[in-house]
Design an enzyme around this catalytic site. Sequence first.
Site, PDB file in Angstrom:
ATOM      1  N   ASP A   1     -13.176  20.891  17.170  1.00 17.23           N
ATOM      2  CA  ASP A   1     -14.548  21.295  17.460  1.00 17.23           C
ATOM      3  C   ASP A   1     -14.597  22.170  18.709  1.00 17.23           C
ATOM      4  OD1 ASP A   1     -17.258  21.602  17.592  1.00 17.23           O
ATOM      5  OD2 ASP A   1     -17.640  19.606  18.418  1.00 17.23           O
TER       6      ASP A   1
ATOM      7  N   ASP B   1     -12.282  14.841  17.115  1.00 14.10           N
ATOM      8  CA  ASP B   1     -13.604  14.845  16.506  1.00 14.10           C
ATOM      9  C   ASP B   1     -13.572  14.480  15.024  1.00 14.10           C
ATOM     10  OD1 ASP B   1     -16.263  15.003  17.175  1.00 14.10           O
ATOM     11  OD2 ASP B   1     -16.467  17.125  16.696  1.00 14.10           O
TER      12      ASP B   1
ATOM     13  N   ARG C   1     -23.522  16.246  12.505  1.00 12.09           N
ATOM     14  CA  ARG C   1     -24.635  15.753  11.697  1.00 12.09           C
ATOM     15  C   ARG C   1     -24.837  16.601  10.428  1.00 12.09           C
ATOM     16  NH1 ARG C   1     -28.603  16.314  16.682  1.00 12.09           N
ATOM     17  NH2 ARG C   1     -26.589  15.808  17.634  1.00 12.09           N
TER      18      ARG C   1
ATOM     19  N   LYS D   1     -18.254  25.383  23.524  1.00 11.79           N
ATOM     20  CA  LYS D   1     -18.173  24.367  24.573  1.00 11.79           C
ATOM     21  C   LYS D   1     -17.661  24.995  25.866  1.00 11.79           C
ATOM     22  CE  LYS D   1     -17.174  20.487  21.465  1.00 11.79           C
ATOM     23  NZ  LYS D   1     -18.325  19.628  21.773  1.00 11.79           N
TER      24      LYS D   1
ATOM     25  N   ASP E   1     -23.037  23.436  18.031  1.00 13.38           N
ATOM     26  CA  ASP E   1     -22.204  22.326  18.506  1.00 13.38           C
ATOM     27  C   ASP E   1     -22.784  20.980  18.078  1.00 13.38           C
ATOM     28  OD1 ASP E   1     -19.992  21.239  19.744  1.00 13.38           O
ATOM     29  OD2 ASP E   1     -20.936  21.128  21.724  1.00 13.38           O
TER      30      ASP E   1
ATOM     31  N   GLU F   1     -22.770  19.996  15.066  1.00 19.87           N
ATOM     32  CA  GLU F   1     -22.259  20.261  13.724  1.00 19.87           C
ATOM     33  C   GLU F   1     -21.926  18.993  12.945  1.00 19.87           C
ATOM     34  OE1 GLU F   1     -18.879  18.670  15.398  1.00 19.87           O
ATOM     35  OE2 GLU F   1     -20.268  20.075  16.350  1.00 19.87           O
TER      36      GLU F   1
ATOM     37  N   LYS G   1     -17.217  11.468   9.769  1.00 24.90           N
ATOM     38  CA  LYS G   1     -17.199  12.829  10.320  1.00 24.90           C
ATOM     39  C   LYS G   1     -15.751  13.235  10.559  1.00 24.90           C
ATOM     40  CE  LYS G   1     -18.330  15.409  14.538  1.00 24.90           C
ATOM     41  NZ  LYS G   1     -18.912  15.326  15.898  1.00 24.90           N
TER      42      LYS G   1
END
Length: 517
Positions: free
Chosen positions: A284, A302, A365, A291, A361, A363, A279
């Site tokens: 993010d 991230d 996956r 967030k 959020d 995201e 990933k």
Amino acid sequence: MTALTLSTAAAPGLRADAIVIGVAKGTKGPVVAPGAEAVDKAYDGKLAGVLETLGASGAEGELTKLPAPAGFKAPLVVAVGLGAEPAKGTKNAEDGDGGFDAEALRRAAGVAARALAGCKKAAFALPVDGPGAVGAIAEGVLLGAYAFDVYKEAANGLAKARNGKAPLAEAALLGGKPRDAAHKGAVARAVAVCEELNRARDLVNTPPNDLTPAAFAGIAQAAAKEHGIKVQVLDDKALVKGGYGGILAVGGGSAATPRLVKLSYKHPKADKHLAFVGKGITYDSGGISLKPAGHNETMKCDMSGAAAVFAAVVSAARLGLEVNVTGWLALAENMPSGSAVRPGDVLRMYSGKTVEVLNTDAEGRLVLADALWAASQESPDAIVDVATLTGAMMLALGSRTFGVMANDDAFRSTLHEAAEEVGEPAWPMPLPEHLRKGMDSTVADIANMGERMGGGLVAGLFLREFVGEGITWGHLDIAGPAFNEGGPFGYTPKGGTGSAVRTLVRLAELTASGDLG
């Protein structure tokens, strides 16, 4: 990085800024560890008592400095705690009969290396009874001396991140045999892996205005060229043409367009193939599902999973492992804008499945799903994805342990054991089938969210949907240990840690040696 040398010289006559020795926690007080006999002798055999007077107990991570005895060419002795003294006759697989396991040595060396910032040379007289110990001490020094100072004005191009002090320049590993092939090999391995792990740390620590998906892809291309790795970069146009709906959706809200990077290391004699998927969300914000304040500041981290995969593939190439390793870096920046993916949107993924987005959020996956399916098309023997995926995993396991999930119990155990062997705390987690129903969607094949409780397991179940049939797959959720917001400890710095790099490398080594099964 710190330069390493192997030396059979006696500590008293070695020119250095400091001599590092080990001290263990015995039943009746501190005990001087093997390797420091010459130093103890110079204190008339009373070094343990001197250290106890100074407050030392031998506890792990404890560090005590004292003037060197008369006649020493080094002015300083640094005693570092190794933890509990092993019982006599204790054996461990990596270090022979010495008793002190590799991780205790690794952590002690890291503590000392960090404390010796500003020194030109230090001699490490820690317990050495074989190549395993040599490698562990070397890793501890190289990882503990790490510093990230690129953006500090005081650095002026030099590594002076710690109060104007450069990291330890050179470390002599006493007890290491310069002419011993196994000892030299242990140091060479440590250098290769730690250089790449520290590069992963650099990437994690780089601010997102500089580390965009395109910039990350450029760094990967340069490293691939240097180490003979084949590289392919899909930009936003190629992603549209290929139908990578997950990566495009996540990156659609940012002016910094997404990338999918494929790194291929092939060994001419290899008959096994591993695929690593990372990933790589370079920042993010949460997207439209923004967030809250206080949760954005460290979101440059991230992309830690992609950094780990990148470092592992390059390490495998540098070590010349007899295994084919393919790395997939799913790179995007998750931002809110008029073109951002919205809650309620339905995406058609690279696999052809449709996904209803309930939370933008969630995201990671989505980008991993596309990369997992791409990796599956090559039918590797196993796929492992690495991601800072869920806050739920941090709630479950804390900030120093990552979760391990898999579609095969034996492979999950292999991953867990590999992680523990190299000193990366990990814990096997289940994939309960009853949680899959929570991701049922009335408009798509699956939703990107399910039950709130067990959210880390739900994420794993989502990813499993995008692994090709019959392919062994594992998932490492490194949300906790990937970024250290507290103070440094052992060989772990504040900031990016390089979590999971050593686990992936160890898995590649096991596969190359035929021990994976």
